[in-house]
Scaffold this active site. Structure first.
Site, PDB file in Angstrom:
ATOM      1  N   HIS A  89       0.009 -11.744   2.421  1.00  0.00           N
ATOM      2  CA  HIS A  89       1.354 -11.191   2.596  1.00  0.00           C
ATOM      3  C   HIS A  89       2.179 -12.219   3.379  1.00  0.00           C
ATOM      4  O   HIS A  89       1.651 -12.933   4.231  1.00  0.00           O
ATOM      5  CB  HIS A  89       1.232  -9.893   3.401  1.00  0.00           C
ATOM      6  CG  HIS A  89       2.498  -9.125   3.529  1.00  0.00           C
ATOM      7  ND1 HIS A  89       3.466  -9.445   4.448  1.00  0.00           N
ATOM      8  CD2 HIS A  89       2.964  -8.050   2.852  1.00  0.00           C
ATOM      9  CE1 HIS A  89       4.475  -8.588   4.339  1.00  0.00           C
ATOM     10  NE2 HIS A  89       4.194  -7.729   3.374  1.00  0.00           N
TER      11      HIS A  89
ATOM     12  N   ASP B 204      -5.167  -9.819   9.420  1.00  0.00           N
ATOM     13  CA  ASP B 204      -4.050  -8.900   9.221  1.00  0.00           C
ATOM     14  C   ASP B 204      -4.645  -7.574   8.741  1.00  0.00           C
ATOM     15  O   ASP B 204      -5.113  -7.472   7.603  1.00  0.00           O
ATOM     16  CB  ASP B 204      -3.112  -9.519   8.175  1.00  0.00           C
ATOM     17  CG  ASP B 204      -2.018  -8.572   7.743  1.00  0.00           C
ATOM     18  OD1 ASP B 204      -2.006  -7.418   8.201  1.00  0.00           O
ATOM     19  OD2 ASP B 204      -1.179  -8.998   6.932  1.00  0.00           O
TER      20      ASP B 204
ATOM     21  N   GLN C 277      -3.229  -3.373   5.918  1.00  0.00           N
ATOM     22  CA  GLN C 277      -3.627  -2.549   4.766  1.00  0.00           C
ATOM     23  C   GLN C 277      -5.055  -2.033   4.877  1.00  0.00           C
ATOM     24  O   GLN C 277      -5.529  -1.359   3.967  1.00  0.00           O
ATOM     25  CB  GLN C 277      -3.477  -3.345   3.454  1.00  0.00           C
ATOM     26  CG  GLN C 277      -2.055  -3.695   3.102  1.00  0.00           C
ATOM     27  CD  GLN C 277      -1.187  -2.485   2.736  1.00  0.00           C
ATOM     28  OE1 GLN C 277      -1.666  -1.359   2.610  1.00  0.00           O
ATOM     29  NE2 GLN C 277       0.092  -2.730   2.567  1.00  0.00           N
TER      30      GLN C 277
ATOM     31  N   LYS D  18       2.059   2.595   8.467  1.00  0.00           N
ATOM     32  CA  LYS D  18       1.262   2.658   7.234  1.00  0.00           C
ATOM     33  C   LYS D  18       0.096   3.622   7.384  1.00  0.00           C
ATOM     34  O   LYS D  18      -0.680   3.816   6.456  1.00  0.00           O
ATOM     35  CB  LYS D  18       0.727   1.269   6.882  1.00  0.00           C
ATOM     36  CG  LYS D  18       1.810   0.277   6.450  1.00  0.00           C
ATOM     37  CD  LYS D  18       1.174  -0.998   5.965  1.00  0.00           C
ATOM     38  CE  LYS D  18       2.128  -2.165   5.854  1.00  0.00           C
ATOM     39  NZ  LYS D  18       3.142  -2.013   4.826  1.00  0.00           N
TER      40      LYS D  18
ATOM     41  N   CYS E  62       6.173  -9.084  -1.223  1.00  0.00           N
ATOM     42  CA  CYS E  62       6.088 -10.071  -0.135  1.00  0.00           C
ATOM     43  C   CYS E  62       4.877 -10.978  -0.325  1.00  0.00           C
ATOM     44  O   CYS E  62       4.204 -11.345   0.663  1.00  0.00           O
ATOM     45  CB  CYS E  62       6.048  -9.406   1.238  1.00  0.00           C
ATOM     46  SG  CYS E  62       7.508  -8.432   1.578  1.00  0.00           S
TER      47      CYS E  62
HETATM   48  N1  C6P Z   1       3.468  -4.493   3.304  1.00  0.00           N
HETATM   49  C1  C6P Z   1       4.069  -3.445   1.224  1.00  0.00           C
HETATM   50  O1  C6P Z   1       4.788  -2.776   0.498  1.00  0.00           O
HETATM   51  P1  C6P Z   1       4.997  -4.625   8.740  1.00  0.00           P
HETATM   52  O2  C6P Z   1       6.245  -4.702   7.914  1.00  0.00           O
HETATM   53  O3  C6P Z   1       4.974  -5.653   9.816  1.00  0.00           O
HETATM   54  O4  C6P Z   1       4.672  -3.264   9.206  1.00  0.00           O
HETATM   55  O5  C6P Z   1       3.800  -4.981   7.745  1.00  0.00           O
HETATM   56  C2  C6P Z   1       3.783  -6.238   7.155  1.00  0.00           C
HETATM   57  C3  C6P Z   1       2.583  -6.393   6.322  1.00  0.00           C
HETATM   58  C4  C6P Z   1       1.604  -7.279   6.717  1.00  0.00           C
HETATM   59  N2  C6P Z   1       0.486  -7.431   6.020  1.00  0.00           N
HETATM   60  C5  C6P Z   1       0.252  -6.734   4.909  1.00  0.00           C
HETATM   61  C6  C6P Z   1      -1.048  -6.940   4.171  1.00  0.00           C
HETATM   62  C7  C6P Z   1       1.203  -5.836   4.438  1.00  0.00           C
HETATM   63  O6  C6P Z   1       0.966  -5.137   3.338  1.00  0.00           O
HETATM   64  C8  C6P Z   1       2.408  -5.660   5.158  1.00  0.00           C
HETATM   65  C9  C6P Z   1       3.485  -4.737   4.665  1.00  0.00           C
HETATM   66  C10 C6P Z   1       4.411  -3.587   2.682  1.00  0.00           C
HETATM   67  O7  C6P Z   1       3.059  -3.987   0.803  1.00  0.00           O
HETATM   68  C11 C6P Z   1       5.842  -3.991   2.873  1.00  0.00           C
HETATM   69  S1  C6P Z   1       6.180  -5.580   2.251  1.00  0.00           S
END
Ligand code: C6P
Length: 422
Positions: A137, A215, A218, A241, A380
């Protein structure tokens, strides 16, 4: 310790995961969209919220609200206890050795930026290598690319095979290109659902004296995470999430690394003393928590962790695997649909696909009229899209409240897409 703020977060379905019953905890499902019940298949972007979590936040505001770590009066102490109780819940969630190592941040992105800036700017230079993955991501890609450019370090990706899995056979040749100093990978890919071998990458990182940054955005919502078993040095997660509120997440890092790092953001609360010529920093975790904390959000985060823990992460993970397998089987029956990513047994509850000749945004819009919410775009993950040879995909992502009927509705909706676009 006062438990005034710690509202009841009992889960409606207690023994095994009963998605139909759990849905009753989520007020969002009481509405219709375009006259249809909501099939929310976009939980990887952000999950829906159970009443128990919402009530915990309201309860905190109504009974325990004041700024934390500042006041000496009873109400402020109660608020501080609430925040620190949530920190302890995050610690337990991740099986971290100490709550001092848990830093509240806005989201996973901020957590990763914290490490990239506060560790990377002081520890990277020419000849060093930062290694990410091709399915990363942007939140675990761009900060590292940026800091590598600023410090003169090299930046490499571990490539993917044709099944969307990391090519570990490439590690040796990457290591020959420089001093590997950072290895950064998602535990689960948000686009393909691939579950990465983080423990093996952590072992490889440590063989080279590198730090391992995972990270967990997910993975934390869907499976048991144990930072000690994974062997990581840092893990970043987002509450929104995982049934929690937006605006809060957590970074876990090993105390010995966090202690040696410079601060990321400076200002109130994170200092020990401030003089005209210089300032010194507070103890962990405060050194990395400048300004007023996301207090009610942290309380909501704690309640969300209670909610998920009560259901059981093993049950959630197992159920989502079943949903992914069911969805992949159904999509495989449509010869005009291309699915991406690994087989069901090697992925979390995420399926990415394209309908021949129809742009993903058009697919998502037709589905919206059926009350079905999916995500369409590059998710992303532009380097991954390039690898797949597409500009975008459709993505359906599942959670503990997803029911198989919603996957059937997705498939019916795809037939309508096919009909509308010939
Ligand atoms: N993915 C998706 O629709 P934030 O925005 O910081 O809470 O999360 C960012 C992020 C980081 N790593 C992974 C693996 C992610 O999936 C995400 C967020 C969302 O897949 C929004 S792009």
């Amino acid at each position: 310790m006062s438990r005034e703020y710690d509202a009841d977060v009992a889960v409606t379905a207690k023994t095994t995961l009963d998605a139909q019953r759990l849905r009753a905890d989520f007020p969002i499902f009481e509405q219709t969209f375009h006259g249809k019940p909501l099939a929310f298949l976009d939980s990887a972007a952000s999950s829906q919220k159970p009443r128990q979590m919402l009530e915990a936040m309201t309860h905190f505001y109504e009974t325990s609200y004041a700024n934390v770590h500042r006041g000496v009066y009873q109400l402020a102490e109660r608020a501080t206890e609430a925040l620190e109780l949530s920190r302890e819940k995050v610690r337990a969630l991740l099986n971290a050795p100490s709550a001092r190592e848990v830093i509240f941040v806005r989201n996973a992105t901020e957590g990763i930026n914290l490490v990239a800036y506060a560790w990377g700017l002081s520890n990277l230079g020419p000849g060093d290598l930062v290694v990410v993955t091709e399915l990363e991501h942007h939140s675990n890609f761009v900060p590292w690319q940026y800091i590598a450019h600023r410090t003169g370090a090299g930046f490499r990706m571990i490539p993917l095979d044709d099944h969307g899995q990391l090519r570990l056979d490439e590690l040796d040749s990457i290591a020959r290109e420089g001093n590997v100093k950072v290895v950064a990978t998602g535990v689960v890919s948000n686009s393909l659902g691939t579950m990465n071998p983080v423990d093996r990458l952590a072992a490889w990182a440590h063989e080279h004296g590198a730090i391992m940054v995972a990270d967990g955005a997910q993975s934390a919502p869907h499976m048991k995470m144990d930072v000690q078993a994974l062997g990581c040095d840092f893990v970043a997660i987002s509450a929104h999430k995982m049934c929690g509120p937006s605006g809060v997440g957590a970074l876990w890092g090993k105390a010995e690394l966090l202690e040696r790092m410079e601060p990321f953001l400076t200002g109130g609360h994170m200092i020990r003393s401030v003089g005209v010529d210089d300032s010194t920093w507070g103890e962990l975790p405060h050194k990395f928590e400048a300004g007023t904390a996301p207090m009610a959000e942290a309380v909501g985060f704690g309640a969300a962790i209670d909610y998920l823990t009560e259901i059981g992460f093993d049950a959630i993970e197992r159920y989502e695997h079943e949903l992914a397998a069911y969805a992949l089987d159904k999509l495989a029956e449509l010869p005009w649909v291309t699915s991406y990513g690994p087989p069901a047994d090697r992925r979390a509850g995420i399926v990415s696909f394209n309908v021949d000749g129809v742009h993903p945004h058009d697919v998502a819009q037709v589905l919206d009229f059926e009350g079905i919410a999916i995500r369409a775009g590059h998710h992303c993950c532009q380097p991954l899209m390039r690898k797949l040879g597409v500009a975008a995909t459709n993505r359906a992502s599942f959670y503990l409240y997803t029911i198989p009927d919603e996957i059937d509705r997705l498939v019916d909706g795809l037939h309508k897409v096919r009909k509308a676009f010939g």
